[in-house]
Scaffold this active site. Structure first.
Site, short mmCIF file in Angstrom:
data_model
loop_
_atom_site.label_atom_id
_atom_site.label_comp_id
_atom_site.label_asym_id
_atom_site.label_seq_id
_atom_site.Cartn_x
_atom_site.Cartn_y
_atom_site.Cartn_z
N PRO A 236 1.27 -4.19 6.89
CA PRO A 236 0.02 -4.78 6.40
C PRO A 236 -0.38 -4.23 5.03
O PRO A 236 -0.55 -3.03 4.86
CB PRO A 236 -1.01 -4.39 7.46
N GLU A 237 -0.49 -5.13 4.08
CA GLU A 237 -0.98 -4.79 2.74
C GLU A 237 -2.29 -5.55 2.55
O GLU A 237 -2.82 -6.10 3.51
CB GLU A 237 0.06 -5.18 1.69
#
Length: 270
Positions: free
Chosen positions: A2-3
């Site tokens: 997750p960015e």
DNA sequence: ACCGGAGCCTGTTAGC
DNA sequence: TGCTAACAGGCTCCGG
């Protein structure tokens, strides 16, 4: 992994299911999942508090609670947050559960155990030393230039440095550099004005595309409802080693920079 | 001050 | 085919 776009997608999905709800209790299966304070104190402090707002800063999910408390979540590599009915079966990697009113639970599941939960009054206790938000209006090419000038290491690991720029991770760094036509090994302080302008535009473009497509389900990431995002179908270089570049046809290459796999096109990134 | 590397983790993949 | 070893990687800490 997750960015910014993945975390933003999670926040948008959870917001209507959390805001206005009250935390009745907390359960924890793995004490180190809670970075601060310890579990018993966290449990005591959040019981009965209402979720006032849910926002994102960098890759942190921030729940503003009544009483001036802030509950923060970092998903790191494999973290997954979801609001589900209390009768839904849990899995063995569900480490922390917030029991909500209405027979619902906010569950933090994380196979790799890198993710963390924080409870603080003062947000600055956790959100410190972070660079600018790349999609905010105050992130201008001049700001990017000033930040890159301070570093002579390669541009790729520089983009991953959360103190330089907040929210960009391995996927979007590779994608932005390809979009801007910049080779990942270029020293950060070697980019000229034109390249900085192109990189600035490219960063915003790939992050916005990631949000539009609700994240990249390349390794473990799925949305809170368990379904996949769509950004993995729109990447130009990330994990496309050996495949041909959509722009120039050359084979995408993979190298390791700063210990991270880096994907680029030797034809159009110079 | 800056930068690279180790360590945290466990499911997945590569290699014998 | 079945096993083990390497790999994946965001972030913090440590040492050069």
């Amino acid at each position: 992994m997750p960015e910014l776009p993945e975390v933003e997608t999670v926040v948008r999905a959870l917001r209507p299911r959390l805001v206005g709800h009250t935390i009745q209790d907390v359960r924890n299966q793995w004490p180190r999942h809670i970075a601060r304070p310890d579990f018993s104190e966290l449990r005591a402090r959040v019981q009965g508090l209402r979720v006032e707002a849910l926002t994102r800063r960098a890759k942190y999910i921030v729940a503003q609670l009544s009483g001036g408390e802030h509950l923060l979540f970092h998903l790191k590599m494999t973290g997954h947050l979801a609001v589900v009915g209390a009768d839904e079966p849990t899995n063995k990697h569900t480490h922390t559960v917030f029991v909500l009113n209405g027979d619902e639970e906010l569950r933090f599941t994380d196979t790799r155990k890198f993710g963390r939960v924080y409870l603080v009054q003062d947000l600055a206790e956790v959100l410190t030393g972070l660079g600018p938000e790349p999609l905010e209006a105050d992130f201008t090419p001049a700001v990017l230039e000033r930040r890159l000038q301070k570093h002579k290491r390669a541009i790729k690991p520089t983009l991953l440095d959360q103190a330089v720029l907040a929210g960009v991770g391995n996927i979007y760094a590779d994608e932005a550099l390809h979009e801007a036509g910049i080779h990942p090994t270029r020293p950060a302080n070697s980019l000229d004005q034109t390249e900085i302008a192109a990189l600035h535009t490219a960063i915003q473009q790939v992050l916005n595309l990631g949000i539009e497509r609700e994240g990249a389900s390349i390794s473990n990431y799925v949305k809170p409802d368990g379904t996949k995002g769509d950004m993995q179908n729109a990447v130009a270089v990330f994990r496309r080693t050996g495949m041909s570049c959509y722009r120039c046809g050359r084979e995408i290459e993979r190298i390791v920079l700063g210990g991270r796999s880096t994907h680029f096109c030797p034809g159009c990134q110079v």
